[in-house]
Write a protein that holds these residues in place. Structure first.
Motif, short mmCIF file in Angstrom:
data_model
loop_
_atom_site.label_atom_id
_atom_site.label_comp_id
_atom_site.label_asym_id
_atom_site.label_seq_id
_atom_site.Cartn_x
_atom_site.Cartn_y
_atom_site.Cartn_z
N ASP A 172 8.62 9.59 14.05
CA ASP A 172 9.18 8.31 14.47
C ASP A 172 9.74 7.55 13.28
N PRO A 173 10.93 6.96 13.44
CA PRO A 173 11.53 6.17 12.35
C PRO A 173 10.77 4.86 12.14
N VAL A 174 11.08 4.21 11.05
CA VAL A 174 10.50 2.92 10.72
C VAL A 174 11.63 1.89 10.62
N GLU A 175 11.33 0.66 11.01
CA GLU A 175 12.33 -0.40 10.93
C GLU A 175 12.64 -0.68 9.46
N LEU A 176 13.91 -0.60 9.10
CA LEU A 176 14.36 -0.84 7.74
C LEU A 176 14.93 -2.24 7.58
N PHE A 177 15.63 -2.70 8.61
CA PHE A 177 16.30 -4.00 8.53
C PHE A 177 16.41 -4.58 9.93
N THR A 178 16.20 -5.87 10.03
CA THR A 178 16.48 -6.58 11.27
C THR A 178 17.17 -7.89 10.91
N GLY A 179 18.18 -8.23 11.66
CA GLY A 179 18.93 -9.44 11.36
C GLY A 179 19.90 -9.73 12.48
N ALA A 203 41.22 -4.03 20.13
CA ALA A 203 40.51 -4.20 21.40
C ALA A 203 39.25 -5.05 21.22
N GLU A 204 38.68 -5.04 20.03
CA GLU A 204 37.46 -5.81 19.75
C GLU A 204 37.76 -7.24 19.32
N ARG A 205 39.01 -7.52 19.03
CA ARG A 205 39.40 -8.86 18.60
C ARG A 205 39.03 -9.88 19.66
N GLY A 206 38.48 -10.99 19.24
CA GLY A 206 38.13 -12.05 20.17
C GLY A 206 36.70 -11.98 20.68
N LYS A 207 36.02 -10.86 20.49
CA LYS A 207 34.63 -10.77 20.92
C LYS A 207 33.77 -11.53 19.92
N ILE A 208 32.92 -12.39 20.42
CA ILE A 208 32.08 -13.21 19.55
C ILE A 208 30.79 -12.45 19.25
N ILE A 209 30.59 -12.13 17.96
CA ILE A 209 29.40 -11.36 17.57
C ILE A 209 28.40 -12.19 16.79
N ARG A 210 28.79 -13.38 16.36
CA ARG A 210 27.91 -14.22 15.55
C ARG A 210 26.56 -14.43 16.25
N ASN A 211 25.48 -14.25 15.49
CA ASN A 211 24.09 -14.43 15.93
C ASN A 211 23.62 -13.36 16.92
N ARG A 212 24.33 -12.26 17.06
CA ARG A 212 23.86 -11.15 17.90
C ARG A 212 22.99 -10.22 17.06
N ASP A 213 21.96 -9.67 17.68
CA ASP A 213 20.95 -8.87 16.98
C ASP A 213 21.50 -7.56 16.43
N TRP A 225 26.03 -5.80 21.08
CA TRP A 225 27.47 -6.06 21.04
C TRP A 225 27.88 -6.75 22.34
N PRO A 226 28.88 -7.61 22.31
CA PRO A 226 29.32 -8.28 23.54
C PRO A 226 29.66 -7.27 24.65
N GLY A 227 28.97 -7.39 25.76
CA GLY A 227 29.23 -6.54 26.91
C GLY A 227 28.45 -5.24 26.94
N GLU A 228 27.77 -4.88 25.85
CA GLU A 228 27.00 -3.63 25.83
C GLU A 228 26.06 -3.59 24.64
N GLU A 229 25.04 -2.75 24.76
CA GLU A 229 24.18 -2.47 23.62
C GLU A 229 24.66 -1.15 23.01
N ILE A 230 24.76 -1.12 21.69
CA ILE A 230 25.27 0.07 21.01
C ILE A 230 24.15 0.67 20.17
N ARG A 231 23.97 1.99 20.29
CA ARG A 231 22.97 2.71 19.51
C ARG A 231 23.66 3.88 18.82
N LEU A 232 23.63 3.87 17.48
CA LEU A 232 24.30 4.89 16.68
C LEU A 232 23.32 5.48 15.68
N HIS A 233 23.61 6.70 15.22
CA HIS A 233 22.85 7.28 14.11
C HIS A 233 23.80 8.01 13.18
N THR A 234 23.36 8.27 11.96
CA THR A 234 24.23 8.82 10.93
C THR A 234 24.33 10.34 10.94
#
Length: 133
Positions: free
Chosen positions: A115-122, A86-96, A29-38
């Protein structure tokens, strides 16, 4: 021989019986890396802390298909109007964006059983906002 997507023997064993699924999502994410889980609480994996979101974040995986055609994944995030503005204007296009599938020791938990397995990358392509009451 079954399709394993690089899953560990421990994860495959977990899937043979009753299990508690969890998705881990990494976003550049612009300005930081975000790590979330369900699940709930903070989950530690791969030297990082993943914040629990419960049902506030939803992921829809793309359909698997052959050939060169692509299909989109969708992530929905519940937020306040103030947070959305607050997130308006942050450019996210093409971010991992990477989503992992794993199993926790209890429902909605934060301790991985294997250990988890990669399900999706984009990458992020666009975003839309909507208000719901």
């Amino acid at each position: 021989m079954g399709l394993t997507r690089g899953a560990t023997a421990g994860l495959i064993d977990d899937l043979k019986g009753h299990f508690h699924p969890v998705l881990l999502t990494y976003a550049d994410w612009p300005g930081e890396e975000i790590r979330l889980h369900t699940g709930a609480g903070n989950l530690s994996w791969n030297g990082e802390t993943w914040m629990g979101t419960g049902k506030l974040v939803q992921f829809t995986a793309p359909m698997e298909q052959g050939g060169l055609a692509t299909s989109e994944a969708t992530i929905r995030v519940a937020a306040t109007v103030e947070d959305m503005l607050a997130e308006r204007g942050k450019i996210i296009r093409n971010r991992d964006l990477v989503v992992y599938f794993g199993v926790t020791t209890n429902e909605g938990g934060f301790i991985l059983d294997a250990d988890p397995v990669e399900l999706f990358t984009g990458y992020f392509d666009s975003r839309k906002g909507s208000l719901t009451r």
